[in-house]
Write a protein that holds these residues in place. Structure first.
Motif, short mmCIF file in Angstrom:
data_model
loop_
_atom_site.label_atom_id
_atom_site.label_comp_id
_atom_site.label_asym_id
_atom_site.label_seq_id
_atom_site.Cartn_x
_atom_site.Cartn_y
_atom_site.Cartn_z
N VAL A 65 -56.64 2.29 -23.68
CA VAL A 65 -57.63 1.65 -22.81
C VAL A 65 -56.90 0.86 -21.72
O VAL A 65 -55.71 0.59 -21.82
CB VAL A 65 -58.55 0.69 -23.60
CG1 VAL A 65 -59.29 1.44 -24.69
CG2 VAL A 65 -57.75 -0.48 -24.20
N GLY A 66 -57.66 0.48 -20.70
CA GLY A 66 -57.11 -0.37 -19.67
C GLY A 66 -57.31 -1.84 -20.01
O GLY A 66 -58.13 -2.19 -20.87
N ALA A 67 -56.56 -2.70 -19.32
CA ALA A 67 -56.66 -4.14 -19.58
C ALA A 67 -58.09 -4.67 -19.40
O ALA A 67 -58.53 -5.50 -20.20
CB ALA A 67 -55.69 -4.89 -18.69
N PRO A 68 -58.84 -4.23 -18.39
CA PRO A 68 -60.21 -4.75 -18.25
C PRO A 68 -61.09 -4.49 -19.47
O PRO A 68 -61.92 -5.33 -19.83
CB PRO A 68 -60.74 -4.00 -17.02
CG PRO A 68 -59.52 -3.67 -16.22
CD PRO A 68 -58.47 -3.35 -17.26
N THR A 69 -60.87 -3.35 -20.12
CA THR A 69 -61.66 -3.05 -21.32
C THR A 69 -61.30 -4.01 -22.45
O THR A 69 -62.18 -4.52 -23.16
CB THR A 69 -61.42 -1.59 -21.77
OG1 THR A 69 -61.81 -0.71 -20.72
CG2 THR A 69 -62.22 -1.27 -23.02
N LEU A 70 -60.01 -4.26 -22.62
CA LEU A 70 -59.58 -5.21 -23.66
C LEU A 70 -60.17 -6.59 -23.40
O LEU A 70 -60.73 -7.22 -24.31
CB LEU A 70 -58.05 -5.27 -23.71
CG LEU A 70 -57.44 -6.15 -24.81
CD1 LEU A 70 -56.09 -5.59 -25.25
CD2 LEU A 70 -57.24 -7.59 -24.35
N TYR A 71 -60.07 -7.05 -22.15
CA TYR A 71 -60.58 -8.39 -21.83
C TYR A 71 -62.10 -8.45 -21.93
O TYR A 71 -62.66 -9.50 -22.24
CB TYR A 71 -60.09 -8.81 -20.45
CG TYR A 71 -58.58 -8.98 -20.38
CD1 TYR A 71 -57.92 -9.71 -21.36
CD2 TYR A 71 -57.83 -8.41 -19.36
CE1 TYR A 71 -56.54 -9.86 -21.33
CE2 TYR A 71 -56.45 -8.55 -19.32
CZ TYR A 71 -55.81 -9.29 -20.31
OH TYR A 71 -54.45 -9.44 -20.28
N HIS A 72 -62.76 -7.33 -21.65
CA HIS A 72 -64.22 -7.31 -21.79
C HIS A 72 -64.62 -7.58 -23.24
O HIS A 72 -65.58 -8.31 -23.51
CB HIS A 72 -64.76 -5.95 -21.36
CG HIS A 72 -66.21 -5.74 -21.71
ND1 HIS A 72 -67.23 -6.28 -20.98
CD2 HIS A 72 -66.78 -5.05 -22.75
CE1 HIS A 72 -68.39 -5.96 -21.54
NE2 HIS A 72 -68.15 -5.20 -22.60
#
Length: 232
Positions: free
Chosen positions: A40-47
């Motif tokens: 996954v990308g970082a935005p998905t993790l932070y979401h």
């Protein structure tokens, strides 16, 4: 359903972080590595987790849930002190077999709901010893002593994995010293010391509050019983 909203994505990230933490052998784990492992990308993790602390708070909660599965399955022996002994051993065994999880759970100031349940199970075991007239000190005091000694022993074993038999022997001696400090010998209230009887009476009153006492009188009685228990 998008990846960001899919709970399966959150679970995949969580499991990737847990696996990397286990494989890291005490070294830091970056969110970049977690994203790569989870695909996954970082935005998905932070979401899903907000930030790195949120992620590892969730990993710690996951570890507590795994630990609790064993605690919930623990059956009683009929001897409340032996049940405390077995609870201690289960705690130590989880620590040495899951050192990365345990360090995240107990070596950092994290308090997920599962941590409260874990401590509640300990309190229940201590309450059972109190009700049987086998506790020398108030329930809260005994639980704090057992918890502090158990966590300290576990973290010491994790920090020195090469200690082998000597450290395991020290862990057993610590367990027995703590249990000797908070519990008493005997088969029940008839053989109990005055302090143990005071603890047992307070436990009984907590389970069935006396209807003939006002709240102030009940609180005063509880204070007197604690003072008697502390005489040990």
């Amino acid at each position: 359903m998008t990846a960001q909203r899919d709970p399966r994505t959150r679970d995949r990230i969580l499991r990737a972080a847990a696996r990397l933490l286990t494989e890291a052998d005490g070294e830091p784990v970056s969110t970049r590595a977690v994203c790569t492992a989870a695909g996954v990308g970082a935005p998905t993790l932070y979401h899903h987790f907000g930030d790195k602390r949120g992620l590892f708070d969730a990993v710690a909660a996951h570890g507590f849930e795994e630990y609790l599965a064993g605690k919930r399955a623990q059956s009683g022996t009929g001897d409340p002190v032996e049940d405390l002994r077995r609870g201690w051993d289960l705690h130590i065994e989880y620590a040495v077999t899951h050192p990365a999880f345990y360090t995240l759970m107990y070596g950092t100031p994290r308090t997920p709901p599962a941590a409260g349940e874990a401590y509640g199970i300990l309190l229940g075991l201590v309450e059972a010893a109190a009700a049987a007239g086998r506790l020398r000190v108030p329930v809260a005091t005994a639980a704090r002593m057992i918890h502090a000694a158990g966590v300290g022993t576990a973290l010491t074993l994790i920090a020195n994995p090469s200690g082998g038999g000597a450290d395991r022997d020290a862990a057993v001696r610590t367990r027995e010293a703590v249990l000797a400090a908070v519990t008493s010998e005997g088969d029940g209230p008839a053989d109990a010391t005055p302090a143990a009887r005071a603890v047992a009476l307070k436990s009984a009153l907590r389970s069935a509050p006396p209807a003939g006492l006002t709240p102030s009188e009940a609180a005063l009685l509880g204070e007197w019983l604690d003072r008697l228990a502390d005489q040990s």
